[in-house]
Design a protein around this motif. Structure first.
Motif, short mmCIF file in Angstrom:
data_model
loop_
_atom_site.label_atom_id
_atom_site.label_comp_id
_atom_site.label_asym_id
_atom_site.label_seq_id
_atom_site.Cartn_x
_atom_site.Cartn_y
_atom_site.Cartn_z
N UNK A 1 -59.84 66.02 54.49
CA UNK A 1 -59.68 67.07 53.51
C UNK A 1 -61.00 67.31 52.78
N UNK A 2 -61.30 68.54 52.54
CA UNK A 2 -62.57 68.91 51.89
C UNK A 2 -62.58 68.48 50.43
N UNK A 3 -63.76 68.18 49.95
CA UNK A 3 -63.98 67.86 48.54
C UNK A 3 -63.96 69.16 47.75
N UNK A 4 -62.98 69.31 46.86
CA UNK A 4 -62.84 70.54 46.08
C UNK A 4 -63.35 70.33 44.66
N UNK A 5 -63.98 71.38 44.11
CA UNK A 5 -64.51 71.33 42.75
C UNK A 5 -64.16 72.64 42.05
N UNK A 6 -64.19 72.60 40.72
CA UNK A 6 -64.13 73.84 39.95
C UNK A 6 -65.59 74.22 39.73
N UNK A 7 -66.06 75.21 40.48
CA UNK A 7 -67.47 75.57 40.49
C UNK A 7 -67.89 76.21 39.17
N UNK A 8 -68.94 75.66 38.56
CA UNK A 8 -69.44 76.19 37.30
C UNK A 8 -70.08 77.56 37.48
N UNK A 9 -70.56 77.85 38.66
CA UNK A 9 -71.23 79.13 38.93
C UNK A 9 -70.19 80.25 39.11
N UNK A 10 -69.14 79.97 39.85
CA UNK A 10 -68.14 80.99 40.19
C UNK A 10 -66.86 80.90 39.36
N UNK A 11 -66.74 79.86 38.57
CA UNK A 11 -65.55 79.67 37.72
C UNK A 11 -64.27 79.74 38.54
N UNK A 12 -64.30 79.04 39.69
CA UNK A 12 -63.14 79.03 40.59
C UNK A 12 -63.12 77.72 41.36
N UNK A 13 -61.95 77.35 41.83
CA UNK A 13 -61.78 76.17 42.69
C UNK A 13 -62.34 76.50 44.06
N UNK A 14 -63.32 75.72 44.51
CA UNK A 14 -63.98 76.00 45.78
C UNK A 14 -64.34 74.68 46.46
N UNK A 15 -64.72 74.79 47.73
CA UNK A 15 -65.15 73.60 48.46
C UNK A 15 -66.48 73.11 47.89
N UNK A 16 -66.54 71.79 47.65
CA UNK A 16 -67.74 71.18 47.10
C UNK A 16 -68.65 70.63 48.18
N UNK A 17 -69.74 70.05 47.74
CA UNK A 17 -70.70 69.44 48.65
C UNK A 17 -70.08 68.22 49.32
N UNK A 18 -70.62 67.85 50.47
CA UNK A 18 -70.11 66.68 51.19
C UNK A 18 -70.53 65.38 50.53
N UNK A 19 -71.68 65.42 49.82
CA UNK A 19 -72.18 64.23 49.12
C UNK A 19 -73.13 64.69 48.02
N UNK A 20 -73.39 63.83 47.03
CA UNK A 20 -74.32 64.21 45.97
C UNK A 20 -75.70 64.51 46.55
N UNK A 21 -76.38 65.54 46.03
CA UNK A 21 -77.70 65.90 46.56
C UNK A 21 -78.80 64.93 46.15
N UNK A 22 -78.57 64.16 45.08
CA UNK A 22 -79.56 63.18 44.59
C UNK A 22 -78.81 61.93 44.15
N UNK A 23 -79.50 60.81 44.17
CA UNK A 23 -78.92 59.55 43.69
C UNK A 23 -79.20 59.37 42.21
N UNK A 24 -78.79 60.35 41.41
CA UNK A 24 -78.99 60.31 39.97
C UNK A 24 -77.72 60.80 39.29
N UNK A 25 -77.69 60.68 37.96
CA UNK A 25 -76.56 61.24 37.21
C UNK A 25 -76.48 62.75 37.40
N UNK A 26 -77.64 63.41 37.44
CA UNK A 26 -77.66 64.86 37.66
C UNK A 26 -77.10 65.21 39.04
#
Length: 90
Positions: free
Chosen positions: A1-26
């Protein structure tokens, strides 16, 4: 199952990234709040910024600038385009 997020850019529930882009809190913040679609748009914006400002991405200054722009793009007002930028015509 895809990782779903509430996207801050689109203000909608959408498919998220497969993994964090950086190994940081950001990176975790992006993973939890940014969709794949919005991330793809950021990648294109980043290329434009690198080219328009002639940034050298391996320098600390360029990296800090890009992180600031990324934060603004996803969590702020969207980030401004360079004054000299002319959008390509198709």
């Amino acid at each position: 199952m895809a990782h779903m997020v509430f996207c801050t850019k689109y203000k909608a529930e959408m498919e998220g990234l497969d993994e964090p882009p950086f190994d940081t809190d950001f990176g975790q913040k992006i993973y939890k709040n940014v969709s794949k679609k919005a991330w793809g748009e950021w990648v294109e914006r980043q290329k434009m910024l690198l080219n328009e400002y002639r940034l050298q991405p391996w320098t600390r200054e360029a990296q800090e600038f890009l992180v600031e722009q990324m934060n603004e793009f996803f969590f702020g007002a969207g980030g401004e385009l360079p004054k000299e930028y002319v959008a390509p015509t198709t």
